[in-house]
Design a protein around this motif. Sequence first.
Motif, mmCIF file in Angstrom:
data_model
loop_
_atom_site.group_PDB
_atom_site.id
_atom_site.type_symbol
_atom_site.label_atom_id
_atom_site.label_comp_id
_atom_site.label_asym_id
_atom_site.label_seq_id
_atom_site.Cartn_x
_atom_site.Cartn_y
_atom_site.Cartn_z
ATOM 1 N N TYR A 151 43.940 37.303 44.917
ATOM 2 C CA TYR A 151 43.104 38.435 44.881
ATOM 3 C C TYR A 151 43.376 39.154 46.276
ATOM 4 O O TYR A 151 42.534 39.818 46.799
ATOM 5 C CB TYR A 151 41.596 38.025 44.791
ATOM 6 C CG TYR A 151 41.188 37.504 43.622
ATOM 7 C CD1 TYR A 151 40.663 38.204 42.415
ATOM 8 C CD2 TYR A 151 41.058 36.010 43.707
ATOM 9 C CE1 TYR A 151 40.473 37.572 41.224
ATOM 10 C CE2 TYR A 151 40.735 35.422 42.478
ATOM 11 C CZ TYR A 151 40.638 36.187 41.293
ATOM 12 O OH TYR A 151 40.235 35.466 39.791
ATOM 13 N N ASP A 154 42.747 45.120 45.532
ATOM 14 C CA ASP A 154 41.336 45.647 45.470
ATOM 15 C C ASP A 154 41.170 46.278 44.027
ATOM 16 O O ASP A 154 40.150 46.626 43.838
ATOM 17 C CB ASP A 154 40.969 46.518 46.625
ATOM 18 C CG ASP A 154 40.891 45.894 48.021
ATOM 19 O OD1 ASP A 154 40.464 44.689 47.870
ATOM 20 O OD2 ASP A 154 41.062 46.420 49.168
ATOM 21 N N ASN A 155 42.386 46.598 43.534
ATOM 22 C CA ASN A 155 42.347 47.674 42.246
ATOM 23 C C ASN A 155 42.247 46.602 41.252
ATOM 24 O O ASN A 155 43.197 46.690 40.307
ATOM 25 C CB ASN A 155 43.318 48.583 42.257
ATOM 26 C CG ASN A 155 44.741 47.866 42.335
ATOM 27 O OD1 ASN A 155 45.007 47.088 43.110
ATOM 28 N ND2 ASN A 155 45.759 48.585 41.689
#
Length: 203
Positions: A151, A154-155
């Motif tokens: 992860y 952020d998108n």
Amino acid sequence: MENKKKGKLKWLSIAIITILAMGIVGCTSESDDTPKKVGEVNKVDESKDVAKDDSKDDSDDSDDDTSEDKETESEEKNEFFAGDVVETKTLRILFLSVEDYISDNEFEQPAEGKKFIKASFEFENIGKDDEYVSDMDFDCYADGYSADQSYVLDNDLSATISKGMKTKGDVVFEVPVDAQEVVIQYETDAWTSSKINFYVVKQ
């Protein structure tokens, strides 16, 4: 008289079983959600090419047929690649691109002998009801082994999309540098565990 009753019951049972069987077959057909390739991302519209050569020989036609056969075979095996546009009953999925990803976060780095791969997707709701798309519905396998999702971006593409609406984003996985086959799976139906295979590398 008793034999007549038994005969009627027998035929009644056969009729009920037949009706139930037909209903099951119909439901199975209606629930068939086999993914199909419907195009390619940024495909050039050849119909606008006025300089086409109409003098194609038979060997060219043969090549076209072979290409179509390979595409059909790929769909039957549920194998799709970067650039493919895939449809289910409710979703149009564009596998936009896939590439190695280098994180600029010193705390988010792949383990030794591994690398990050970033796959970009666009989802469009072509169904009648709202559709929920989640990056949690993705899995990745490298040479048959499960790969961890990262992860670092952020998108993510998690969203509830209304009819006719879209969402776009990326998923990142950590895979061995020397992996011979890498496939990203997207689960389209949690109840049936139906999945689409998007290949990054195929043996």
